[in-house]
Design an enzyme around this catalytic site. Structure first.
Site, mmCIF file in Angstrom:
data_model
loop_
_atom_site.group_PDB
_atom_site.id
_atom_site.type_symbol
_atom_site.label_atom_id
_atom_site.label_comp_id
_atom_site.label_asym_id
_atom_site.label_seq_id
_atom_site.Cartn_x
_atom_site.Cartn_y
_atom_site.Cartn_z
ATOM 1 N N CYS A 40 0.852 -1.199 0.000
ATOM 2 C CA CYS A 40 0.000 0.000 0.000
ATOM 3 C C CYS A 40 0.888 1.249 0.000
ATOM 4 O O CYS A 40 2.003 1.230 0.513
ATOM 5 C CB CYS A 40 -0.889 -0.015 1.253
ATOM 6 S SG CYS A 40 -1.868 1.466 1.520
ATOM 7 N N SER A 42 0.668 3.746 1.776
ATOM 8 C CA SER A 42 0.975 4.223 3.130
ATOM 9 C C SER A 42 2.314 3.661 3.608
ATOM 10 O O SER A 42 3.060 4.337 4.325
ATOM 11 C CB SER A 42 -0.140 3.853 4.108
ATOM 12 O OG SER A 42 -1.359 4.419 3.689
ATOM 13 N N HIS A 45 4.865 5.812 2.180
ATOM 14 C CA HIS A 45 5.004 7.075 2.925
ATOM 15 C C HIS A 45 6.017 6.920 4.066
ATOM 16 O O HIS A 45 6.790 7.832 4.348
ATOM 17 C CB HIS A 45 3.669 7.519 3.523
ATOM 18 C CG HIS A 45 2.672 8.024 2.516
ATOM 19 N ND1 HIS A 45 3.007 8.835 1.459
ATOM 20 C CD2 HIS A 45 1.328 7.849 2.419
ATOM 21 C CE1 HIS A 45 1.916 9.131 0.756
ATOM 22 N NE2 HIS A 45 0.891 8.536 1.316
ATOM 23 N N HIS A 61 0.781 -3.356 6.517
ATOM 24 C CA HIS A 61 -0.401 -3.201 7.376
ATOM 25 C C HIS A 61 -1.655 -3.749 6.717
ATOM 26 O O HIS A 61 -2.733 -3.666 7.276
ATOM 27 C CB HIS A 61 -0.606 -1.718 7.717
ATOM 28 C CG HIS A 61 -0.861 -0.889 6.510
ATOM 29 N ND1 HIS A 61 0.142 -0.416 5.704
ATOM 30 C CD2 HIS A 61 -2.018 -0.500 5.923
ATOM 31 C CE1 HIS A 61 -0.384 0.253 4.695
ATOM 32 N NE2 HIS A 61 -1.685 0.206 4.784
ATOM 33 N N CYS A 168 -6.921 -3.118 4.099
ATOM 34 C CA CYS A 168 -6.730 -1.676 3.963
ATOM 35 C C CYS A 168 -7.422 -1.121 2.720
ATOM 36 O O CYS A 168 -8.441 -0.463 2.822
ATOM 37 C CB CYS A 168 -5.249 -1.283 3.967
ATOM 38 S SG CYS A 168 -5.043 0.496 3.776
#
Ligand code: PAD
Ligand code: ZN
Length: 369
Positions: A40, A42, A45, A61, A168
């Site tokens: 993902c 994220s 990031h 995650h 997610c």
């Protein structure tokens, strides 16, 4: 127990594959053998340093696996259970949980802040050095330890790689439409950014009966996938001004709902501009920590727009995740189509490269066993 894991050692560096010692689960914790983990943005990031965490740490995650062992006091799970990781572990008892908003529960704040379990220690180590957890999940590892509040039981008939995505991207994207925005049949929707999460906003809009559903991206393949997932119109932002395109498809007004699913201030502004008077802009993308959104309050007032943000699709996780899985069983929710590439753990950095190159909807790390 030993486990291979992808470890973030330093920001802006590729993940390293380390052999870790994984402790047995302590009070209230569960040891999970990870089956599949989605890549993902994220996680990217964290790698890029736009979101910060304690290093070295194991990201990941969005995943699913099988319970290997449970710690003392765990009553809800037993070895062999199929489970989905929840990246916002929730207590189930507080104001937010009781009001259907478990992602806002404060229970797991210490996990995220410290990168450690509730007792202040980590379950991952290498050569005596602590390796930290990210979001209390850390599923880019063959085995991980999580609090039992960070798991939901999965039915055995849903393949774990498909289920992983619901941890997610699917819940965030579909939930943004159904639960955060509450889009109704016939509402106009524009989606800016059609990656792993944005494509799920598109399919959420289709599920809600929205129309037109306008998908905006800079990569032609993303727009093709968006069409397959229910977009009625697509706009390549490199070739056409998205604002003009969205307005011309909505009788000059702008869309009833616009979704920003990239995580940039300029595209949030674009989504806001592309929202009709009285309409709603929904922020899904995570902007770098400390970003500021310039906004003229008078313009907001005169146009009576609403700006909303959504964490984890504003989903009531224990109620809505089983619903999404049922929609998959019934063929109404697409999961198979979202997986563009399956990777071995060693190839994980290729997953992030492919994400940046725009060549995948989602890559997923699949573990052998
Ligand atoms: P992704 O990299 O798969 O998708 C981003 C998409 O944006 C890609 O398809 C890009 O081509 C496209 N894009 C980039 N620039 C532009 C542009 N200028 N105009 C139009 N399209 C563009 O990421 P993702 O889908 O995994 O994640 C998207 C964001 O959502 C990211 O910021 C992630 O951190 C965030 C997220 N939020 C939550 C939440 O709870 N709100 C949960 C999960 C992910
Ligand atoms: Zn995610």
């Amino acid at each position: 127990m030993r486990a291979r894991a992808a470890v973030l050692t330093e920001v802006k560096k590729p993940l390293e594959i380390w052999d870790l010692d994984v402790d047995l689960p302590k009070e209230g914790e569960v040891l999970v053998r990870v089956a599949a983990a989605g890549v993902c943005h994220s996680d990217l990031h964290y790698i890029q340093g736009d979101l910060t965490t304690v290093l070295p740490a194991v990201p990941g995650h969005e995943g699913a696996g099988i319970v290997e062992a449970v710690g003392p006091g765990v009553t809800r799970f037993q070895p062999g259970d199929h489970v989905l990781f929840v990246f916002r572990a929730f207590c189930g008892r507080c104001f937010y949980c009781l009001n259907g908003r478990p992602a806002l529960c404060d229970f797991s704040n210490p996990l995220r802040r410290t990168g450690r379990m509730f007792d202040g220690t980590t379950r991952f180590h290498r050569d005596g050095q602590d390796v930290h957890h990210i979001l209390g999940v850390s599923c880019f590892a063959e085995y991980t330890v999580v609090p039992e509040q960070g798991l939901l039981k999965l039915p055995d008939d849903i393949p774990l790689d498909r289920a992983a995505l619901v941890g997610c991207g699917v819940t965030t994207g579909v939930g943004a439409v159904l639960f955060a925005a509450g889009v109704q049949p016939g509402d106009s929707v524009a989606v800016i950014g059609c990656g792993g999460v944005g494509l799920n906003v598109v399919q959420g809009a289709a599920l809600a009966g929205a129309g037109p559903v306008i998908a905006v991206d800079v990569v032609p393949q993303k727009l093709e996938w968006a069409k397959q997932l229910g977009a009625t119109h697509v706009v390549n932002a490199r070739e056409h001004d998205p604002l003009d395109a969205i307005r011309s498809l909505t009788e000059g007004r702008g869309a009833d709902y616009t979704f920003e699913v990239i995580g940039r201030v300029d595209t949030i502004q674009q989504a806001y501009e592309a929202t009709r008077k009285g309409g709603t802009t929904v922020i899904v993308g995570l902007t770098p920590q400390g970003s500021v959104l310039p906004l003229d309050p008078l313009d907001l007032l005169r146009a009576e727009k609403t700006i909303k943000a959504t964490l984890y699709g504003t989903a009531n996780l224990p109620r809505d995740i089983p619903r999404l899985l049922e929609l998959y069983r019934l063929g109404r929710l697409k999961l198979d189509e979202l997986i563009s590439r399956r990777l071995r753990l060693e190839q994980i950095n290729e997953g992030f490269e492919a994400m940046l190159a725009g060549s995948v909807a989602r890559s997923i790390v699949v573990f052998d066993s």
